[in-house]
Scaffold this motif. Structure first.
Motif, PDB file in Angstrom:
ATOM      1  N   ALA A 125       0.824  -1.213   0.000  1.00 45.25           N
ATOM      2  CA  ALA A 125       0.000   0.000   0.000  1.00 45.25           C
ATOM      3  C   ALA A 125       0.853   1.255   0.000  1.00 45.25           C
ATOM      4  O   ALA A 125       0.590   2.199  -0.758  1.00 45.25           O
ATOM      5  CB  ALA A 125      -0.938  -0.019   1.207  1.00 45.25           C
ATOM      6  N   VAL A 126       1.884   1.281   0.832  1.00 48.19           N
ATOM      7  CA  VAL A 126       2.713   2.488   0.902  1.00 48.19           C
ATOM      8  C   VAL A 126       3.523   2.665  -0.380  1.00 48.19           C
ATOM      9  O   VAL A 126       3.773   3.792  -0.820  1.00 48.19           O
ATOM     10  CB  VAL A 126       3.626   2.456   2.147  1.00 48.19           C
ATOM     11  N   THR A 127       3.906   1.566  -1.031  1.00 44.61           N
ATOM     12  CA  THR A 127       4.619   1.648  -2.302  1.00 44.61           C
ATOM     13  C   THR A 127       3.743   2.323  -3.358  1.00 44.61           C
ATOM     14  O   THR A 127       4.202   3.193  -4.107  1.00 44.61           O
ATOM     15  CB  THR A 127       5.041   0.251  -2.788  1.00 44.61           C
ATOM     16  N   ALA A 128       2.489   1.925  -3.406  1.00 46.14           N
ATOM     17  CA  ALA A 128       1.557   2.526  -4.370  1.00 46.14           C
ATOM     18  C   ALA A 128       1.367   4.009  -4.092  1.00 46.14           C
ATOM     19  O   ALA A 128       1.339   4.834  -5.027  1.00 46.14           O
ATOM     20  CB  ALA A 128       0.216   1.797  -4.312  1.00 46.14           C
ATOM     21  N   ARG A 129       1.272   4.388  -2.817  1.00 43.39           N
ATOM     22  CA  ARG A 129       1.104   5.798  -2.461  1.00 43.39           C
ATOM     23  C   ARG A 129       2.323   6.614  -2.841  1.00 43.39           C
ATOM     24  O   ARG A 129       2.212   7.725  -3.369  1.00 43.39           O
ATOM     25  CB  ARG A 129       0.823   5.918  -0.969  1.00 43.39           C
ATOM     26  N   ILE A 130       3.503   6.050  -2.574  1.00 46.06           N
ATOM     27  CA  ILE A 130       4.744   6.767  -2.891  1.00 46.06           C
ATOM     28  C   ILE A 130       4.908   6.917  -4.398  1.00 46.06           C
ATOM     29  O   ILE A 130       5.272   7.990  -4.897  1.00 46.06           O
ATOM     30  CB  ILE A 130       5.951   6.030  -2.274  1.00 46.06           C
ATOM     31  N   LYS A 131       4.638   5.857  -5.132  1.00 45.03           N
ATOM     32  CA  LYS A 131       4.754   5.912  -6.588  1.00 45.03           C
ATOM     33  C   LYS A 131       3.835   6.993  -7.152  1.00 45.03           C
ATOM     34  O   LYS A 131       4.237   7.783  -8.030  1.00 45.03           O
ATOM     35  CB  LYS A 131       4.415   4.552  -7.196  1.00 45.03           C
ATOM     36  N   GLN A 132       2.617   7.045  -6.653  1.00 55.02           N
ATOM     37  CA  GLN A 132       1.652   8.041  -7.124  1.00 55.02           C
ATOM     38  C   GLN A 132       2.104   9.452  -6.761  1.00 55.02           C
ATOM     39  O   GLN A 132       2.020  10.369  -7.589  1.00 55.02           O
ATOM     40  CB  GLN A 132       0.282   7.749  -6.506  1.00 55.02           C
ATOM     41  N   ALA A 133       2.598   9.646  -5.545  1.00 57.96           N
ATOM     42  CA  ALA A 133       3.037  10.972  -5.110  1.00 57.96           C
ATOM     43  C   ALA A 133       4.242  11.454  -5.919  1.00 57.96           C
ATOM     44  O   ALA A 133       4.305  12.618  -6.335  1.00 57.96           O
ATOM     45  CB  ALA A 133       3.379  10.944  -3.621  1.00 57.96           C
ATOM     46  N   LEU A 134       5.208  10.559  -6.164  1.00 59.81           N
ATOM     47  CA  LEU A 134       6.396  10.942  -6.933  1.00 59.81           C
ATOM     48  C   LEU A 134       6.032  11.248  -8.386  1.00 59.81           C
ATOM     49  O   LEU A 134       6.623  12.140  -9.006  1.00 59.81           O
ATOM     50  CB  LEU A 134       7.438   9.832  -6.878  1.00 59.81           C
ATOM     51  N   ALA A 135       5.091  10.507  -8.936  1.00 57.78           N
ATOM     52  CA  ALA A 135       4.693  10.719 -10.327  1.00 57.78           C
ATOM     53  C   ALA A 135       4.139  12.124 -10.545  1.00 57.78           C
ATOM     54  O   ALA A 135       4.273  12.701 -11.637  1.00 57.78           O
ATOM     55  CB  ALA A 135       3.659   9.684 -10.749  1.00 57.78           C
ATOM     56  N   LEU A 136       3.544  12.706  -9.506  1.00 62.09           N
ATOM     57  CA  LEU A 136       2.988  14.061  -9.624  1.00 62.09           C
ATOM     58  C   LEU A 136       4.070  15.108  -9.872  1.00 62.09           C
ATOM     59  O   LEU A 136       3.787  16.180 -10.398  1.00 62.09           O
ATOM     60  CB  LEU A 136       2.199  14.415  -8.358  1.00 62.09           C
ATOM     61  N   VAL A 137       5.324  14.790  -9.478  1.00 66.17           N
ATOM     62  CA  VAL A 137       6.436  15.725  -9.703  1.00 66.17           C
ATOM     63  C   VAL A 137       7.443  15.131 -10.697  1.00 66.17           C
ATOM     64  O   VAL A 137       8.615  15.504 -10.712  1.00 66.17           O
ATOM     65  CB  VAL A 137       7.130  16.099  -8.375  1.00 66.17           C
ATOM     66  N   ASP A 138       6.971  14.175 -11.510  1.00 67.03           N
ATOM     67  CA  ASP A 138       7.787  13.572 -12.579  1.00 67.03           C
ATOM     68  C   ASP A 138       9.041  12.863 -12.064  1.00 67.03           C
ATOM     69  O   ASP A 138      10.104  12.933 -12.692  1.00 67.03           O
ATOM     70  CB  ASP A 138       8.179  14.626 -13.625  1.00 67.03           C
TER      71      ASP A 138
END
Length: 224
Positions: A188-201
């Motif tokens: 779950a935390v991996t998915a959240r981190i991936k999504q958050a980082l993707a917002l800043v490319d």
């Protein structure tokens, strides 16, 4: 029988030179640092006894140098040799990541996380920041937790990635229990981190879980 009386192909030093260090058992590698045995035993037998008494290589080498000196058959000189060997291994891995070359072997990052995080009594979450060519920009231990886990804040990770000017990141954390299996919370935390980082490319390349044995790559399991 003394080791010098063994067949040449079975002596640890000769075996290492002929076949490489990977051909040696944990006891044979440890015996090279002991140099000689204790209480009438050869170095390999003494190394086996040490490993059995301490619960294996990881538990033995998780001890700091002072703790090693208190073990029968090690003493200050051998404890310093073992501690120095571990530090050399860590610096060698760090040099591979820090010399400005692209990270061509993802397993190298996994080994580095293992060296930095394995043996910690509490869960530690760390990040390796990379540039557009996947060259290392920095490594940080961002979050620490109790024996049950570390609370991870994706917002902080994003801030640190931007501060490093990172284009990609590899994350990792240890399981003090020794199990390298990703938990539901890890996924779950991996998915959240991936999504958050993707917002800043910023691309999340992998998440390593460190326990006993080889690091578990969540990317290889299709979980990143």
């Amino acid at each position: 029988m003394h080791i010098r009386d063994w067949p040449e192909t079975e002596r640890p030093r000769e075996k290492l030179l002929a076949r490489g260090p990977g051909s040696l058992s944990d006891a044979e590698l440890l015996a090279l640092f002991l140099g000689s045995g204790i209480a009438g035993s050869d170095a390999v037998a003494s190394a086996r006894a040490l490993l059995a008494g301490q619960g294996g290589l990881r538990r033995l080498l998780d001890r700091d140098a002072k703790a090693l000196t208190r073990l029968r058959g090690i003493g200050p000189a051998r404890a310093c040799l073992l501690a120095a060997a571990l530090e050399l291994g860590q610096r060698h891995l760090a040099a591979q990541l820090e010399r400005g070359e692209a990270l061509g072997d993802p397993a190298c990052a996994g080994r580095y996380f293992a060296q930095r995080l394995r043996g910690q009594p509490h869960e530690v979450f760390a990040v390796l920041y990379l540039d557009t060519r996947h060259r290392a920009l920095g490594f940080e231990e961002l979050f620490r937790g109790g024996i049950d886990g570390a609370e991870v804040h994706p917002r902080v990770l994003v801030q640190r990635a931007l501060a490093h000017g990172a284009a990609a990141a590899i994350i990792g954390h240890n399981h003090p229990s020794g199990s390298p299996e990703p938990s539901a919370a890890d996924r779950a935390v991996t998915a959240r981190i991936k999504q958050a980082l993707a917002l800043v490319d910023v691309r999340l390349l992998d998440h390593f879980v460190i326990g006993d044995g080889p690091p578990t790559s969540m990317a290889q399991r299709g979980l990143v």
